[in-house]
Write a protein that holds these residues in place. Structure first.
Motif, PDB file in Angstrom:
ATOM      1  N   LEU A 160      21.366  29.677 -26.163  1.00  0.00           N
ATOM      2  CA  LEU A 160      21.024  29.393 -27.551  1.00  0.00           C
ATOM      3  C   LEU A 160      19.518  29.159 -27.684  1.00  0.00           C
ATOM      4  O   LEU A 160      18.868  29.668 -28.603  1.00  0.00           O
ATOM      5  CB  LEU A 160      21.795  28.163 -28.034  1.00  0.00           C
ATOM      6  CG  LEU A 160      21.598  27.772 -29.504  1.00  0.00           C
ATOM      7  CD1 LEU A 160      22.022  28.887 -30.429  1.00  0.00           C
ATOM      8  CD2 LEU A 160      22.368  26.501 -29.831  1.00  0.00           C
ATOM      9  N   SER A 161      18.974  28.423 -26.717  1.00  0.00           N
ATOM     10  CA  SER A 161      17.543  28.126 -26.730  1.00  0.00           C
ATOM     11  C   SER A 161      16.732  29.412 -26.613  1.00  0.00           C
ATOM     12  O   SER A 161      15.728  29.601 -27.300  1.00  0.00           O
ATOM     13  CB  SER A 161      17.236  27.168 -25.583  1.00  0.00           C
ATOM     14  OG  SER A 161      15.864  27.146 -25.335  1.00  0.00           O
ATOM     15  N   GLU A 162      17.203  30.302 -25.739  1.00  0.00           N
ATOM     16  CA  GLU A 162      16.484  31.549 -25.527  1.00  0.00           C
ATOM     17  C   GLU A 162      16.540  32.422 -26.782  1.00  0.00           C
ATOM     18  O   GLU A 162      15.537  32.989 -27.211  1.00  0.00           O
ATOM     19  CB  GLU A 162      17.107  32.262 -24.324  1.00  0.00           C
ATOM     20  CG  GLU A 162      16.286  33.425 -23.783  1.00  0.00           C
ATOM     21  CD  GLU A 162      16.682  34.737 -24.436  1.00  0.00           C
ATOM     22  OE1 GLU A 162      15.792  35.570 -24.629  1.00  0.00           O
ATOM     23  OE2 GLU A 162      17.884  34.908 -24.781  1.00  0.00           O
ATOM     24  N   ARG A 163      17.718  32.496 -27.417  1.00  0.00           N
ATOM     25  CA  ARG A 163      17.879  33.345 -28.593  1.00  0.00           C
ATOM     26  C   ARG A 163      17.044  32.844 -29.781  1.00  0.00           C
ATOM     27  O   ARG A 163      16.477  33.614 -30.532  1.00  0.00           O
ATOM     28  CB  ARG A 163      19.351  33.405 -29.030  1.00  0.00           C
ATOM     29  CG  ARG A 163      20.269  34.109 -28.051  1.00  0.00           C
ATOM     30  CD  ARG A 163      20.000  35.613 -28.011  1.00  0.00           C
ATOM     31  NE  ARG A 163      20.998  36.281 -27.210  1.00  0.00           N
ATOM     32  CZ  ARG A 163      20.890  36.474 -25.905  1.00  0.00           C
ATOM     33  NH1 ARG A 163      19.814  36.048 -25.243  1.00  0.00           N
ATOM     34  NH2 ARG A 163      21.843  37.095 -25.234  1.00  0.00           N
ATOM     35  N   LEU A 164      17.005  31.527 -29.928  1.00  0.00           N
ATOM     36  CA  LEU A 164      16.259  30.976 -31.056  1.00  0.00           C
ATOM     37  C   LEU A 164      14.766  30.850 -30.762  1.00  0.00           C
ATOM     38  O   LEU A 164      13.954  30.771 -31.678  1.00  0.00           O
ATOM     39  CB  LEU A 164      16.793  29.583 -31.419  1.00  0.00           C
ATOM     40  CG  LEU A 164      18.187  29.492 -32.024  1.00  0.00           C
ATOM     41  CD1 LEU A 164      18.628  28.034 -32.101  1.00  0.00           C
ATOM     42  CD2 LEU A 164      18.213  30.105 -33.416  1.00  0.00           C
ATOM     43  N   GLY A 165      14.451  30.799 -29.470  1.00  0.00           N
ATOM     44  CA  GLY A 165      13.049  30.606 -29.099  1.00  0.00           C
ATOM     45  C   GLY A 165      12.587  29.184 -29.312  1.00  0.00           C
ATOM     46  O   GLY A 165      11.395  28.929 -29.482  1.00  0.00           O
ATOM     47  N   VAL A 166      13.516  28.239 -29.331  1.00  0.00           N
ATOM     48  CA  VAL A 166      13.135  26.826 -29.444  1.00  0.00           C
ATOM     49  C   VAL A 166      13.943  26.023 -28.414  1.00  0.00           C
ATOM     50  O   VAL A 166      15.038  26.440 -28.042  1.00  0.00           O
ATOM     51  CB  VAL A 166      13.410  26.258 -30.859  1.00  0.00           C
ATOM     52  CG1 VAL A 166      12.738  27.093 -31.917  1.00  0.00           C
ATOM     53  CG2 VAL A 166      14.892  26.155 -31.114  1.00  0.00           C
ATOM     54  N   PRO A 167      13.399  24.887 -27.956  1.00  0.00           N
ATOM     55  CA  PRO A 167      14.167  24.061 -27.014  1.00  0.00           C
ATOM     56  C   PRO A 167      15.429  23.524 -27.676  1.00  0.00           C
ATOM     57  O   PRO A 167      15.396  23.152 -28.857  1.00  0.00           O
ATOM     58  CB  PRO A 167      13.220  22.910 -26.681  1.00  0.00           C
ATOM     59  CG  PRO A 167      11.879  23.300 -27.199  1.00  0.00           C
ATOM     60  CD  PRO A 167      12.090  24.308 -28.269  1.00  0.00           C
ATOM     61  N   VAL A 168      16.536  23.535 -26.960  1.00  0.00           N
ATOM     62  CA  VAL A 168      17.793  22.999 -27.463  1.00  0.00           C
ATOM     63  C   VAL A 168      18.244  21.900 -26.512  1.00  0.00           C
ATOM     64  O   VAL A 168      18.258  22.102 -25.300  1.00  0.00           O
ATOM     65  CB  VAL A 168      18.877  24.094 -27.546  1.00  0.00           C
ATOM     66  CG1 VAL A 168      20.202  23.506 -28.022  1.00  0.00           C
ATOM     67  CG2 VAL A 168      18.439  25.215 -28.482  1.00  0.00           C
ATOM     68  N   VAL A 169      18.557  20.733 -27.042  1.00  0.00           N
ATOM     69  CA  VAL A 169      18.976  19.608 -26.207  1.00  0.00           C
ATOM     70  C   VAL A 169      20.361  19.164 -26.634  1.00  0.00           C
ATOM     71  O   VAL A 169      20.657  19.042 -27.825  1.00  0.00           O
ATOM     72  CB  VAL A 169      17.987  18.424 -26.340  1.00  0.00           C
ATOM     73  CG1 VAL A 169      18.387  17.310 -25.389  1.00  0.00           C
ATOM     74  CG2 VAL A 169      16.568  18.875 -26.090  1.00  0.00           C
ATOM     75  N   ARG A 170      21.192  18.933 -25.619  1.00  0.00           N
ATOM     76  CA  ARG A 170      22.557  18.490 -25.866  1.00  0.00           C
ATOM     77  C   ARG A 170      22.531  16.976 -26.081  1.00  0.00           C
ATOM     78  O   ARG A 170      22.006  16.240 -25.240  1.00  0.00           O
ATOM     79  CB  ARG A 170      23.329  18.851 -24.589  1.00  0.00           C
ATOM     80  CG  ARG A 170      24.763  18.627 -24.583  1.00  0.00           C
ATOM     81  CD  ARG A 170      25.273  18.904 -23.164  1.00  0.00           C
ATOM     82  NE  ARG A 170      26.646  18.455 -23.048  1.00  0.00           N
ATOM     83  CZ  ARG A 170      26.992  17.180 -23.014  1.00  0.00           C
ATOM     84  NH1 ARG A 170      26.079  16.249 -23.040  1.00  0.00           N
ATOM     85  NH2 ARG A 170      28.270  16.843 -22.944  1.00  0.00           N
ATOM     86  N   THR A 171      23.051  16.493 -27.186  1.00  0.00           N
ATOM     87  CA  THR A 171      23.020  15.047 -27.444  1.00  0.00           C
ATOM     88  C   THR A 171      24.369  14.536 -27.944  1.00  0.00           C
ATOM     89  O   THR A 171      25.200  15.299 -28.431  1.00  0.00           O
ATOM     90  CB  THR A 171      21.993  14.682 -28.543  1.00  0.00           C
ATOM     91  OG1 THR A 171      22.342  15.371 -29.739  1.00  0.00           O
ATOM     92  CG2 THR A 171      20.579  15.047 -28.149  1.00  0.00           C
TER      93      THR A 171
END
Lengths: 676, 234
Positions: free
Chosen positions: A133-144
């Motif tokens: 998901l992070s790669e596709r959006l180009g933004v860091p994604v953090v699981r919280t």
């Protein structure tokens, strides 16, 4: 080094606030965003020696606001772009949440996605592949997990790292027809903090906020850009046969569900409302049981607010009266003693007196909101309320108005649209509050012995009817306009956290104490001044002192105005005193009749002997319609943000009260001439 | 766009106050289309219209001037098509709209001259107008009805309102006919053409309804649901 501004954005019900609480801890406070009047929470945290300031924007589904209040959040992002956007996403409902994420990504601001409620998503077997998901959006994604704080330290690290990076969200491809149209518009827009593509997309969708932004930041070329966007949106409309905003929303929807399918891996299971929620709903929203259960819950809230808090209120009023007694004995007689003991202690006591009730009330409302029942309650009542131009959520404030108007006005906050909120707040004083009841009892005992119950029911009923009719009238005149959309999500039922509840209750309570409190206090001092000065001559008793005070003089001066209602100067003076709070009518009347305040039975007989029943009716009607107390005025001012509205409401209710009291007085004289 | 100016112009003259709903009714289009048109006209400085306020739509000076000019052109074209050529009412109305946007002022002035000419005697005691009518009745073909430039807007609803779907049944969204803010909200929530929804619950006494989409439930008023055109899915 400058501080970094981080805006938390996301759909409603994503646990955004719990993330915000975890990030800011005790530094959270209500603050204002530039140009924004809606109260927003601000807070800060120092990360690696650097100050990060967080702002919790209202939950929204899109950058295209559907109500004036959502527009506020959009303006906040556009006009003063944050250094970083923290998009909180509900992992259990990726398809819909990602639509907004895609829209945000197009703004080209630094962005971090917090994949919240990931524990629930895991339990449902629907946890997305975070790195994909992070790669596709180009933004860091953090699981919280906002409720437990899981993933928060990682989120903080990522926020700190991203704040310095030049990386921006990946440019997304929506459609072969739309992208060139949007790019041709974007090419006319100069670079700024918000990407040209982002502004162009919003313009093509017809966003007034984007147009405002453009006209301010780029006054020379804005006209041409807007024109180009209008043409582009027309071309898209003729190509697709649907308005451009629907076309673009559709493309985002498609992209979001495609992305969701991809990151969820394996053939996607159709996600459905959780079984538990469906089971609970089948009872709480049942065709036959739904409304009775709601009535029961409301009764409970009512009872808790006004009954369970009674012992505390008793304690508080006792405490303050002994404090006043202490002052009287400690200080020499004189204006200072009276000001401190009667004016200020009484005023502060009056403010704090409501605190237990307000706490209980807001605990109940927060519980209803946080569990997800509030939107169900609106579902159940909207059918009735909408007929009077109100929203389903207006029901709760109106019901609470039977207890006390002050918390009821506060409760109107759950209404999202300003028009609905105003209509509700403006008619709330017509709902007969608890403070009027003792007055009703005394007056009906005097004039309608044996028929008190029916008179009381009539009073309460007419108050409710007037409020509903008033709302309808307002919505047809000064507050006219299209109804705000009712379309709302019914979130799954969730267990509320104590922390969130505490935050809600404390925020509202402190607000009440600080802001409404100061105004109520000021009013109390003014009323004290009116009742205390000028000092009576030597040897005058309390009744004479009050008659000769400013309040008494006002009462006398009002006599010609109030005479058509059958009021003499005594009733008028008592009404002046009762402007502070309706229950004061009794003590004022008692003083003026030279009786002790506890002699209510005597008071009733004195009234019955002195006045005609028609006057009694006029007193009741005037009591019912005239504004309940000055605390209400202060509260309305605070909640509407306008003295003009608060004072206009006051004046309108006073005039209406006079007119209807006059009407009923006259009618009664005609109906019962023998007793006059 | 010009159609809207004319509608607002005539509504202002008839009723004094013009709202989005009035225009939509008068033109037989959705409120959403009206909103969009108004935004565009607002941007072009032809009407005064702000988002959300349906209480105060007025023409600017520029817009009123344009509407007056259009009204006369339109009225003429309508008469020309209907009374002179014998085009049936609806088609004449539609085509008059289409023509006035596309014909040059020169063509129109020639048409005006021609219609005056048609009312003059051409011999045998009858006018050209009468002669043409006789010719049509005797052997000419009835003119076919043209599709308007914006045929889509004239199209009638094929599906039914979402509010008519019974509890427990599914339906596919075809069109959103709701007013601007509602339509926006619906689209943002994923109620879009092609999407499948399930009717979960209807509140008694005409209250709101609850529909389920992929993954979540939405509550909307009966009237809002009625503005969503759907086709039932087995």
């Amino acid at each position: 080094m400058n501080s970094v501004r981080v805006a938390l954005v996301g759909n409603p019900n994503t646990g955004k606030s719990s993330i915000f609480n975890r990030l800011t801890g005790s530094s959270a406070h209500e603050g204002n965003y530039p140009g924004v009047t809606v109260e927003l929470f601000c807070g800060s945290r120092t990360i690696e020696g650097r100050l990060f300031r967080f702002i919790d924007l209202p939950g929204q589904y899109s950058l295209m606001p559907a109500s004036a209040d959502e527009a506020v959040a959009v303006k906040g992002i556009l006009e003063d772009p944050p250094d970083l956007v923290l998009n909180v996403v509900d992992a259990t409902n990726l398809e819909r949440n990602l639509q907004f994420t895609l829209q945000l990504a197009q703004l080209g601001l630094r962005m971090v996605v917090a994949l919240n409620m990931s524990d629930e998503a895991e339990a449902a077997g629907r946890m997305p592949n975070v790195s994909m998901l992070s790669e596709r959006l180009g933004v860091p994604v953090v699981r919280t997990v906002g409720r437990t704080g899981e993933g928060l330290s990682e989120l903080i690290r990522v926020i700190a790292r991203t704040a310095d990076s030049d990386a921006r969200p990946r440019r997304l491809i929506f459609g072969v027809d739309t992208d060139p149209e949007i790019e041709s518009v974007a090419s006319l827009i100069p670079d700024g903090p918000i990407s040209a593509t982002g502004i162009a997309t919003m313009l093509v969708e017809g966003s007034a906020e984007a147009e405002d932004l453009l006209r301010r930041s780029f006054p020379d070329g804005a006209g041409a850009v807007v024109e180009a966007a209008g043409l582009a949106s027309e071309r898209l409309e003729s190509l697709y046969g649907d308005p451009a905003q629907i076309v673009l929303a559709g493309l985002r929807h498609g992209l979001a569900s495609g992305l969701a399918t991809e990151v969820l891996g394996r053939p996607r299971r159709r996600s459905t409302t959780p079984l538990l929620t469906r089971r609970i709903d089948s009872v709480l929203l049942n065709r036959y049981l739904g409304v009775p259960i709601f009535a029961l819950i409301m009764y409970l809230v009512f009872w808790l607010t006004f009954k369970a808090s009674a012992p505390f209120e008793h304690l508080i009023s006792r405490g303050f009266s002994s404090l006043a007694g202490l002052m009287r004995s400690a200080l020499p007689d004189g204006p200072l003693q009276s000001l401190l003991a009667d004016g200020i202690t009484g005023g502060v006591g009056g403010v704090i007196l409501y605190a237990p009730g307000i706490s209980v009330l807001f605990l109940a409302i927060s519980l209803m909101e946080d569990t997800g029942y509030m939107s169900r309650a609106a579902f159940l009542t909207d059918g009735l309320m909408h007929r009077f131009g109100l929203h389903g959520r207006s029901f709760i404030p109106m019901l609470l108005g039977f207890g006390c108007t002050v918390p009821a006005v506060l409760a109107a906050r759950t209404l999202e649209s300003r028009r609905d909120r105003l209509a509700t707040i403006l008619v709330l004083p017509l709902i007969s509050c608890g403070a009027r009841l003792p007055v009703y009892l005394m007056v009906t005992r005097a004039f309608f012995p044996g028929r008190q119950a029916i008179v009381l029911s009539l009073l309460y009923g007419s108050g409710m009817a007037l409020a509903l009719l008033g709302a309808r009238l307002l919505r047809k005149t000064v507050l006219s306009g299209e109804d705000s959309p009712f379309v709302m999500e019914l979130p799954p039922y969730r267990m509320p956290t104590l922390k969130a509840l505490w935050r809600h209750v404390w925020a509202r309570l402190s607000h009440y104490l600080a802001k409404a409190g100061t105004v109520i206090l000021a009013f109390s001092v003014v009323l004290w001044l009116l009742g205390y000065f000028p000092r009576p001559r030597e040897g005058a008793d309390r009744a004479q002192a009050l008659e000769e005070s400013f309040a008494g003089r006002i009462g006398h001066a009002l006599e010609p105005v109030m005479e058509p209602l059958g009021f003499d100067w005594r009733i008028s003076t008592a009404m002046v005193g009762a402007a502070g709070a309706k229950e004061l009518f009794i003590s004022q009347t008692a003083i003026l009749s030279s009786l002790s305040e506890d002699d209510e039975a005597d008071l009733s007989s004195v009234l019955a002997a002195r006045y005609a029943p028609a006057t009694g009716v006029a007193v009741l009607v005037f009591m019912l319609i005239s504004p309940p107390c000055l605390a209400t005025v202060a509260m309305v001012k605070k909640e509407t943000g306008s003295w003009r509205i608060a004072l206009a409401q006051y004046a309108a209710l006073m005039i209406l009260a006079w007119l209807l009291a006059f009407l009923s007085h006259t009618l009664f004289q005609i109906a019962l001439p023998d007793r006059f | 766009m010009e159609d809207y100016l004319r509608t607002i112009h005539s509504l202002t003259a008839e009723e004094g106050r013009v709202r989005v709903a009035d225009i939509a009714r008068a033109r037989g289009v959705s409120m959403a289309s009206v909103c969009e048109a108004l935004h565009r006209l607002d941007r072009e400085g032809l009407v005064n219209y702000t988002l959300g306020s349906s209480g105060s739509i007025t023409l600017t000076e520029k817009g009123a001037g344009m509407a007056r000019r259009l009204s006369s052109t339109h009225g003429f074209l309508l008469d020309f098509l209907r009374d002179l050529l014998g085009v049936e009412e609806d088609a004449a109305e539609r085509d008059a709209c289409a023509m006035e946007h596309h014909l040059s002022p020169d063509t129109i002035s020639h048409l005006v001259a021609f219609s005056q000419f048609a009312d003059s005697m051409v011999g045998g005691g009858e006018t050209l107008r009468d002669a043409f009518r006789r010719f049509e009745v005797d052997g000419g073909e009835a003119p076919g009805s043209f599709r308007g430039r914006r045929g889509r807007r004239c199209a009638t609803r094929q599906g039914i309102g979402l509010s008519e779907i019974p509890e427990g049944a599914r339906a596919r969204v075809m069109h959103l006919h709701a007013s601007c803010p509602v339509r926006r909200r619906l689209a943002d929530m994923g109620i879009l053409p092609g999407v499948e929804v399930e009717m979960i619950r209807k509140a008694p006494l005409g209250g709101p309804v609850i529909v389920a989409l992929d993954g979540f439930s939405l509550s909307l008023r009966r009237s809002e649901a009625a503005a969503v055109e759907v086709e039932p899915v087995a």
